[in-house]
Design an enzyme around this catalytic site. Structure first.
Site, short mmCIF file in Angstrom:
data_model
loop_
_atom_site.label_atom_id
_atom_site.label_comp_id
_atom_site.label_asym_id
_atom_site.label_seq_id
_atom_site.Cartn_x
_atom_site.Cartn_y
_atom_site.Cartn_z
N ARG A 1 0.87 -1.18 0.00
CA ARG A 1 0.00 0.00 0.00
C ARG A 1 0.91 1.22 0.00
O ARG A 1 1.68 1.41 0.95
CB ARG A 1 -0.91 0.00 1.22
CG ARG A 1 -1.63 1.31 1.43
CD ARG A 1 -2.78 1.21 2.37
NE ARG A 1 -3.87 0.48 1.74
CZ ARG A 1 -5.12 0.42 2.22
NH1 ARG A 1 -5.43 1.06 3.33
NH2 ARG A 1 -6.05 -0.26 1.59
N HIS B 1 -7.05 0.71 -6.85
CA HIS B 1 -7.25 -0.21 -5.73
C HIS B 1 -7.87 -1.49 -6.30
O HIS B 1 -9.06 -1.77 -6.09
CB HIS B 1 -8.16 0.46 -4.69
CG HIS B 1 -8.13 -0.17 -3.33
ND1 HIS B 1 -7.34 -1.27 -3.02
CD2 HIS B 1 -8.81 0.14 -2.18
CE1 HIS B 1 -7.53 -1.59 -1.75
NE2 HIS B 1 -8.41 -0.76 -1.22
N GLN C 1 -9.76 -4.07 -4.14
CA GLN C 1 -11.09 -3.58 -3.80
C GLN C 1 -12.05 -3.79 -4.97
O GLN C 1 -13.17 -4.29 -4.79
CB GLN C 1 -11.01 -2.08 -3.44
CG GLN C 1 -12.32 -1.49 -3.00
CD GLN C 1 -12.75 -2.06 -1.65
OE1 GLN C 1 -12.01 -2.03 -0.70
NE2 GLN C 1 -13.96 -2.59 -1.58
N ASP D 1 -17.43 6.41 -1.69
CA ASP D 1 -16.15 6.33 -0.98
C ASP D 1 -15.92 7.70 -0.35
O ASP D 1 -16.61 8.67 -0.69
CB ASP D 1 -15.03 5.96 -1.99
CG ASP D 1 -13.64 5.84 -1.35
OD1 ASP D 1 -13.56 5.71 -0.11
OD2 ASP D 1 -12.63 5.88 -2.09
N CYS E 1 -16.46 1.07 0.05
CA CYS E 1 -15.23 0.28 0.26
C CYS E 1 -14.80 0.29 1.72
O CYS E 1 -14.08 -0.61 2.15
CB CYS E 1 -14.12 0.81 -0.64
SG CYS E 1 -13.73 2.54 -0.36
N ARG F 1 -13.33 -9.05 0.44
CA ARG F 1 -11.91 -8.75 0.21
C ARG F 1 -11.08 -10.01 0.43
O ARG F 1 -10.15 -10.32 -0.33
CB ARG F 1 -11.44 -7.64 1.16
CG ARG F 1 -12.06 -6.26 0.91
CD ARG F 1 -11.55 -5.67 -0.39
NE ARG F 1 -10.10 -5.57 -0.41
CZ ARG F 1 -9.39 -4.58 0.15
NH1 ARG F 1 -10.01 -3.58 0.74
NH2 ARG F 1 -8.07 -4.58 0.10
N1 CP Z 1 -11.18 -0.67 1.81
C1 CP Z 1 -9.94 -0.74 2.29
O1 CP Z 1 -8.96 -0.90 1.54
O2 CP Z 1 -9.86 -0.67 3.64
P1 CP Z 1 -8.53 -0.42 4.50
O3 CP Z 1 -8.06 0.96 4.14
O4 CP Z 1 -8.96 -0.53 5.92
O5 CP Z 1 -7.51 -1.45 4.11
N1 NVA Z 2 -10.06 6.38 -1.61
C1 NVA Z 2 -9.70 5.92 -0.28
C2 NVA Z 2 -9.89 4.46 -0.18
C3 NVA Z 2 -9.57 3.85 1.16
C4 NVA Z 2 -9.73 2.37 1.19
C5 NVA Z 2 -8.26 6.31 0.01
O1 NVA Z 2 -7.41 6.18 -0.88
O2 NVA Z 2 -7.98 6.76 1.13
#
Ligand code: CP
Ligand code: NVA
Length: 303
Positions: A102, A129, A132, A222, A262, A290
Site C-alpha cells: 500500500r 485499488h 477492492q 467512498d 469500500c 476482500r
Molecule cells: N477498503 C480498504 O482498503 O480498507 P482499508 O483501508 O482498511 O484497508
Molecule cells: N479512496 C480511499 C480508499 C480507502 C480504502 C483512500 O485512498 O484513502
C-alpha cells in the site's frame, strides 16, 4: 512474471475466472474445507498508509491458504529513501514469494515491479485499488446472481477506488456512471487508458447524483478525502456538498438498489448512518469479500 497492479492489465475472462475462484474459496472456507495452496510460501505486506481491511484480509487469507505473512511497516523499510526500489525488490525477491504493498505513489509499484522477480500486488495506491475492485465485483455478482448488464452509480470522487471499479465494470459488461462535482471526475490520462484498453465508450459522468442513481442497481460511494489528501479536506467538504448518499438519494433509486462502500466510511460526510446501517447496505458483505477475492489473486499469482 505476473503482477496484480491494475485491473486494466487483466482480460474480462481472467477477471471472471478470479471471481469464480473467489466464490469457490468462499464456499470452501464456509464449509471448513482446508485449502493449502500456499503451503510453505511467504507473503510480505508493506504499508505506507493505514489499513484495516487490506492488512487483516491478506494476513488471514495467507494463513487460511497455509502460507505465512510478514508485516513490514513502510516507515521501517523506507521504500525509495532508505534504499532504492531496485535494491529493495532484488533483496526481498530472495526471501519471500510475493509482496503486497500500500503506497502513496503508484510509481513506487511500477518501480518495484520492474526489478522484482516475485509478484507485486497493489494493496492501494493513489491511482488504483484493484483488490477492492475485484471484491466489489464479487459482491455485485452475489447480490444479483450475475454482474453483466447491471448498473453501478458511483457517487463521489473520481479516485483510486472509482477508477478500479470503472475498469472492472467495463471489462465485465457492467454499466458504470460517475456522479461528481465539476473538477473531481476522471482525469484525461485515465480516460485515454480506458478508451484504449477497456472500451472506446467511456463511462457516463454526470453532475447530478439523482440522475445517476435513477436506474442504478448499486449505489457506490467512498470518502471525499482520500489518504494523502488531508490538506484538501475543508475544500472537498464544500465541493462535495449535495453528493451525500442519504435516504433522499436512496429514495430516488429503484427499490431493489443496494449500497456499497469500500470503507472506512466517514459517516455524516459521504454517507449517513441510516443508509450505512439500513437494509440496502451491503458494505460488510463487500468488506468480507476482500478476503476471498485476494485469496483468488494469491493463488493466481503463486500456485
Ligand atoms: N477498503 C480498504 O482498503 O480498507 P482499508 O483501508 O482498511 O484497508
Ligand atoms: N479512496 C480511499 C480508499 C480507502 C480504502 C483512500 O485512498 O484513502
Amino acid at each position: 512474471m505476473k503482477h496484480f497492479l491494475n485491473l486494466i492489465d487483466l482480460t474480462g475472462d481472467e477477471l471472471g475466472a478470479l471471481l469464480a475462484e473467489a466464490a469457490r474459496l468462499k464456499d470452501a472456507q464456509a464449509r471448513r474445507i482446508p485449502t493449502h495452496s500456499l503451503a510453505g510460501r511467504v507473503v510480505g505486506l508493506v504499508f505506507e498508509k493505514p489499513s484495516l481491511r487490506t492488512r487483516v484480509s491478506f494476513e488471514s487469507g495467507v494463513a487460511q491458504l497455509g502460507g505465512t505473512s510478514l508485516y513490514l511497516p513502510g516507515n521501517e523499510v523506507g521504500l525509495g529513501w532508505r534504499e532504492s526500489l531496485a535494491d529493495f525488490a532484488r533483496t526481498t525477491s530472495n526471501y519471500i514469494d510475493a509482496l503486497v504493498l500500500r503506497v502513496y505513489q503508484h510509481g513506487t509499484l511500477d518501480g518495484l515491479a520492474k526489478w522484482s522477480s516475485i509478484p507485486i500486488i497493489n494493496g492501494l495506491s493513489d491511482w488504483s485499488h484493484p483488490c477492492q475492485g475485484l471484491a466489489d465485483l464479487l459482491t455485485v455478482r452475489e447480490l444479483f446472481g450475475a454482474e453483466k448488464g447491471r448498473t453501478v452509480a458511483f457517487v463521489g470522487d473520481g479516485n483510486n477506488v472509482a477508477r478500479s471499479l470503472a475498469v472492472g465494470c467495463g471489462k465485465l459488461g457492467v454499466k458504470f456512471v460517475l456522479a461528481c462535482p465539476p473538477g473531481y471526475g476522471f482525469d484525461d490520462t485515465f480516460k485515454a487508458q480506458y478508451r484504449e484498453r477497456v472500451s472506446p465508450e467511456f463511462p457516463r459522468e454526470v453532475a447530478d447524483p439523482f440522475a445517476a442513481v435513477r436506474d442504478a442497481d448499486v449505489i457506490y460511494t467512498d470518502v471525499w478525502t482520500s489518504m494523502g489528501q488531508e490538506a484538501e479536506r475543508e475544500e472537498r467538504l464544500r465541493r462535495f456538498e449535495g453528493f451525500q448518499v442519504n435516504a433522499k438519494l436512496l429514495a430516488a433509486a429503484p427499490a431493489h438498489a443496494k449500497v456499497l462502500h469500500c470503507l472506512p466510511a466517514h459517516r455524516g460526510e459521504e454517507i449517513t448512518d441510516d443508509v450505512m446501517d439500513g437494509p440496502a447496505c451491503a458494505a460488510f458483505q463487500q468488506a468480507g469479500n476482500r478476503l476471498h477475492a485476494q485469496k483468488a489473486v494469491l493463488e493466481w499469482l503463486l500456485k
